[in-house]
Design a protein around this motif. Sequence first.
Motif, mmCIF file in Angstrom:
data_model
loop_
_atom_site.group_PDB
_atom_site.id
_atom_site.type_symbol
_atom_site.label_atom_id
_atom_site.label_comp_id
_atom_site.label_asym_id
_atom_site.label_seq_id
_atom_site.Cartn_x
_atom_site.Cartn_y
_atom_site.Cartn_z
ATOM 1 N N LEU A 62 0.829 -1.202 0.000
ATOM 2 C CA LEU A 62 0.000 0.000 0.000
ATOM 3 C C LEU A 62 0.868 1.258 0.000
ATOM 4 N N THR A 63 1.835 1.294 0.881
ATOM 5 C CA THR A 63 2.726 2.454 0.976
ATOM 6 C C THR A 63 3.497 2.670 -0.311
ATOM 7 N N LYS A 64 4.026 1.602 -0.867
ATOM 8 C CA LYS A 64 4.812 1.708 -2.094
ATOM 9 C C LYS A 64 3.964 2.161 -3.278
ATOM 10 N N VAL A 65 2.761 1.633 -3.400
ATOM 11 C CA VAL A 65 1.878 2.027 -4.508
ATOM 12 C C VAL A 65 1.469 3.485 -4.352
ATOM 13 N N GLU A 66 1.092 3.867 -3.149
ATOM 14 C CA GLU A 66 0.690 5.267 -2.932
ATOM 15 C C GLU A 66 1.836 6.219 -3.236
ATOM 16 N N ASN A 67 3.033 5.878 -2.788
ATOM 17 C CA ASN A 67 4.196 6.726 -3.064
ATOM 18 C C ASN A 67 4.496 6.791 -4.559
ATOM 19 N N ALA A 68 4.416 5.662 -5.232
ATOM 20 C CA ALA A 68 4.682 5.626 -6.676
ATOM 21 C C ALA A 68 3.648 6.439 -7.438
ATOM 22 N N MET A 69 2.404 6.380 -7.010
ATOM 23 C CA MET A 69 1.357 7.133 -7.689
ATOM 24 C C MET A 69 1.545 8.635 -7.505
ATOM 25 N N GLN A 70 2.093 9.037 -6.385
ATOM 26 C CA GLN A 70 2.314 10.461 -6.118
ATOM 27 C C GLN A 70 3.552 10.980 -6.829
ATOM 28 N N ARG A 71 4.590 10.168 -6.933
ATOM 29 C CA ARG A 71 5.865 10.600 -7.507
ATOM 30 C C ARG A 71 5.839 10.710 -9.015
ATOM 31 N N ARG A 72 5.233 9.788 -9.666
ATOM 32 C CA ARG A 72 5.287 9.714 -11.120
ATOM 33 C C ARG A 72 4.208 10.567 -11.759
ATOM 34 N N SER A 73 4.422 10.795 -13.030
ATOM 35 C CA SER A 73 3.354 11.369 -13.826
ATOM 36 C C SER A 73 2.341 10.242 -13.980
ATOM 37 N N ASN A 74 1.265 10.330 -13.267
ATOM 38 C CA ASN A 74 0.313 9.233 -13.159
ATOM 39 C C ASN A 74 -0.943 9.532 -13.968
ATOM 40 N N PRO A 75 -1.081 8.921 -15.130
ATOM 41 C CA PRO A 75 -2.262 9.181 -15.954
ATOM 42 C C PRO A 75 -3.542 8.546 -15.406
ATOM 43 N N PHE A 76 -3.434 7.747 -14.339
ATOM 44 C CA PHE A 76 -4.589 7.043 -13.806
ATOM 45 C C PHE A 76 -5.269 7.793 -12.666
ATOM 46 N N GLY A 77 -4.723 8.934 -12.282
ATOM 47 C CA GLY A 77 -5.322 9.702 -11.186
ATOM 48 C C GLY A 77 -5.348 8.888 -9.910
ATOM 49 N N ASP A 78 -6.541 8.733 -9.348
ATOM 50 C CA ASP A 78 -6.700 7.974 -8.111
ATOM 51 C C ASP A 78 -7.068 6.512 -8.347
ATOM 52 N N ASP A 79 -7.093 6.065 -9.599
ATOM 53 C CA ASP A 79 -7.485 4.688 -9.903
ATOM 54 C C ASP A 79 -6.290 3.754 -9.684
ATOM 55 N N TRP A 80 -6.107 3.364 -8.437
ATOM 56 C CA TRP A 80 -4.959 2.545 -8.059
ATOM 57 C C TRP A 80 -4.993 1.162 -8.709
ATOM 58 N N GLN A 81 -6.192 0.631 -8.986
ATOM 59 C CA GLN A 81 -6.273 -0.682 -9.622
ATOM 60 C C GLN A 81 -5.713 -0.637 -11.038
ATOM 61 N N LYS A 82 -6.063 0.389 -11.790
ATOM 62 C CA LYS A 82 -5.515 0.539 -13.136
ATOM 63 C C LYS A 82 -4.013 0.777 -13.071
ATOM 64 N N PHE A 83 -3.586 1.563 -12.094
ATOM 65 C CA PHE A 83 -2.160 1.823 -11.911
ATOM 66 C C PHE A 83 -1.410 0.517 -11.643
ATOM 67 N N MET A 84 -1.951 -0.296 -10.755
ATOM 68 C CA MET A 84 -1.306 -1.569 -10.416
ATOM 69 C C MET A 84 -1.269 -2.499 -11.617
ATOM 70 N N ASN A 85 -2.356 -2.551 -12.372
ATOM 71 C CA ASN A 85 -2.392 -3.406 -13.563
ATOM 72 C C ASN A 85 -1.404 -2.920 -14.614
ATOM 73 N N ALA A 86 -1.373 -1.625 -14.865
ATOM 74 C CA ALA A 86 -0.494 -1.071 -15.892
ATOM 75 C C ALA A 86 0.979 -1.276 -15.538
ATOM 76 N N ASN A 87 1.291 -1.274 -14.252
ATOM 77 C CA ASN A 87 2.676 -1.433 -13.806
ATOM 78 C C ASN A 87 2.998 -2.859 -13.379
ATOM 79 N N GLU A 88 2.080 -3.769 -13.663
ATOM 80 C CA GLU A 88 2.262 -5.201 -13.393
ATOM 81 C C GLU A 88 2.682 -5.492 -11.949
#
Length: 105
Positions: A62-88
């Motif tokens: 959870l911590t790692k995904v949240e940090n990665a979503m905040q640091r990167r240019s994240n085209p998925f916004g708050d959609d963590w499931q899409k983010f996780m799928n896209a980043n395998e």
Amino acid sequence: MPIAELDQFIDKGSRAKDTFYEKALVYQQAKNMKRQPAKRWNDTKVDRAVDKMWAEIIDSVLTKVENAMQRRSNPFGDDWQKFMNANEILESLEESMSELSFTEE
């Protein structure tokens, strides 16, 4: 993202949790057998120890995904499931769990 949702997402999308539980249970049972007979835990307490270990894994993910979503240019916004799928991330977690081995400290 709620931790319970993340746990459910991982459980539905991969075998990481099952693999972890199989290995962690063997580890906790072996550790328990090394205790003095009078101090050995019952099965429920062993299961709770495994649950606690998994909770620590989920918290770390959870911590790692949240940090990665905040640091990167994240085209998925708050959609963590899409983010996780896209980043395998599920695939990576599953691979990590398959390579996991516990050792005595």
